[in-house]
Design an enzyme around this catalytic site. Structure first.
Site, short mmCIF file in Angstrom:
data_model
loop_
_atom_site.label_atom_id
_atom_site.label_comp_id
_atom_site.label_asym_id
_atom_site.label_seq_id
_atom_site.Cartn_x
_atom_site.Cartn_y
_atom_site.Cartn_z
N GLY A 13 -6.43 50.99 17.87
CA GLY A 13 -6.09 49.60 17.77
C GLY A 13 -5.82 49.31 16.20
N GLU A 41 11.07 51.47 1.99
CA GLU A 41 12.18 52.18 2.31
C GLU A 41 13.15 51.80 1.03
OE1 GLU A 41 12.11 54.38 6.44
OE2 GLU A 41 12.95 52.38 6.46
N GLY A 80 15.46 52.42 10.87
CA GLY A 80 15.25 51.90 9.38
C GLY A 80 13.81 50.85 9.93
N LYS A 81 13.10 50.97 8.95
CA LYS A 81 11.92 50.26 9.22
C LYS A 81 12.18 48.93 9.27
CE LYS A 81 8.67 53.90 7.81
NZ LYS A 81 8.52 54.35 8.81
N ALA A 112 21.07 54.93 10.96
CA ALA A 112 21.08 55.59 12.42
C ALA A 112 20.15 56.62 12.62
CB ALA A 112 22.23 56.12 12.84
N ASP A 168 6.63 49.18 13.37
CA ASP A 168 7.67 48.32 12.92
C ASP A 168 7.66 47.19 14.00
OD1 ASP A 168 8.69 49.90 11.17
OD2 ASP A 168 10.04 51.05 12.24
N GLY A 228 -3.12 53.29 15.66
CA GLY A 228 -2.49 53.77 16.73
C GLY A 228 -3.27 53.37 18.13
N ASN A 286 14.29 47.70 12.14
CA ASN A 286 13.42 47.67 13.28
C ASN A 286 12.55 46.49 13.42
OD1 ASN A 286 14.64 50.21 13.81
ND2 ASN A 286 12.72 51.26 13.21
N THR A 325 -3.39 49.75 10.66
CA THR A 325 -3.06 50.15 12.21
C THR A 325 -3.59 51.37 12.43
OG1 THR A 325 -0.95 50.44 11.39
CG2 THR A 325 -1.36 48.28 12.29
O1 RIB Z 1 9.33 53.48 11.45
C1 RIB Z 1 10.16 54.28 12.03
C2 RIB Z 1 11.53 54.21 11.24
O2 RIB Z 1 11.28 55.08 9.96
C3 RIB Z 1 12.63 54.98 12.13
O3 RIB Z 1 13.60 54.27 12.61
C4 RIB Z 1 13.44 55.80 10.85
O4 RIB Z 1 14.69 55.32 10.76
C5 RIB Z 1 12.31 55.48 9.80
O5 RIB Z 1 12.96 54.47 8.90
#
Ligand code: RIB
Length: 287
Positions: A225, A140, A38-39, A11, A254, A222, A42, A220
């Site tokens: 490009g 992660e 969380g990458k 979260a 992500d 930003g 996402n 990447t």
């Molecule tokens: O890349 C963004 C994400 O990195 C965030 O949602 C955070 O939770 C971290 O994991």
């Protein structure tokens, strides 16, 4: 073609303000929100929303945060066969400080239940990887489990994507298992121990990665490009200009990685795949 994604859900506790406080400083923020993060998670949601056939591999607690995740996966159509709930563990959380003037952020992520993902967990869920054509991971989850999964995915014939975020030291023998390496400029700089400021820096960094055995490099950048290089070609795809101000860049990478995996799964060429990934934050999708 189907996509399997290994990663974590947490979260995100997001605090917006006019600056990101330096250590020791308190600022009065403008608003806060609690939402999904969380990458890997996402990326799975982004990929599924972009039209991919996506399975997510992770571990959650059995709590309100896990409910948030499961509801989202259901809405987005993410396959949750390898989303394992453990009532003895808590789902993780991330503290995210966002400068709403620039969209920049600073993140502290605690993976919670997903921190216990190990080789056995990968073995237990291997059929998901073996039944997919594309495998996507980040850093992660534990490095040992992630490198193990990457190796098995490659052995199984998957096209593999490693989004090396957050950047951390990796074993040299993992690179031969990576088809696409997708750091941002900061992460790319970490791996070559040099900051990336220009296209020439991207070329040198990409050459280092290619020499390690990675087959394709996407850096990447930003608003500048995305830089691409492999042994045959190299190009920079500029980012499309936005008509609205940027207020939060959290998860932009992500969305890029999730959408990139979808474009590959639809047999798009590298250029088309990168263009699609760059546009992904605008609710784009192949039908
Ligand atoms: O890349 C963004 C994400 O990195 C965030 O949602 C955070 O939770 C971290 O994991």
């Amino acid at each position: 073609m189907s996509i399997s994604i290994l990663g974590i859900f947490v979260a995100d506790l997001c605090f917006f303000g006019d600056e990101i406080p330096v250590p020791g400083k308190t600022v009065l923020g403008k608003k806060y929100i609690i939402g999904p993060g969380g990458k890997g998670s996402n990326q799975a949601i982004a990929a599924s929303r972009a039209g991919g056939d996506v399975s997510f591999i992770t571990k959650l607690g059995q709590d309100n945060y896990a409910d948030m995740a499961l509801k989202l996966y259901q809405e987005a159509g993410v396959n949750t066969q390898a989303v394992v709930l453990d009532s003895n563990l808590n789902t993780g959380a991330a503290g995210i400080l966002i400068n709403q003037q620039t969209g920049e952020n600073a993140i502290n992520v605690v993976p919670g239940a997903a921190a216990t993902i190990d080789r056995k967990f990968i073995d237990d869920n291997l059929s998901i990887i073996n039944n997919s054509n594309i495998f996507l991971a980040q850093l992660e989850t534990s490095i040992d489990a992630t490198m193990y999964a990457l190796k098995l995915a490659k052995k199984n014939g998957c096209t593999t994507i490693l989004n090396p975020a957050p950047a951390t030291n990796l074993p040299d023998d993992c690179f031969e298992n990576v088809d696409f390496f997708t750091p941002n400029e900061t992460e790319a700089g970490f791996f070559i121990n040099q900051s990336i400021e220009s296209e020439k820096d991207c070329q040198s960094a990409a050459k280092v990665f290619l020499d390690k055995g990675i087959r394709n490099i996407l850096i990447t950048l930003g608003e500048k490009g995305c830089f691409f290089k492999n042994n045959e070609e190299e190009f920079l795809i500029p980012a499309k200009k936005l008509s609205v101000p940027v207020v939060d860049t959290t998860g932009a990478g992500d969305a890029f990685n999730g959408a990139f995996s979808v474009a590959l799964s639809k047999n798009k060429n590298y250029k088309e795949a990168i263009e699609f990934a760059s546009l992904s934050s605008r609710n784009f999708g192949y039908s």
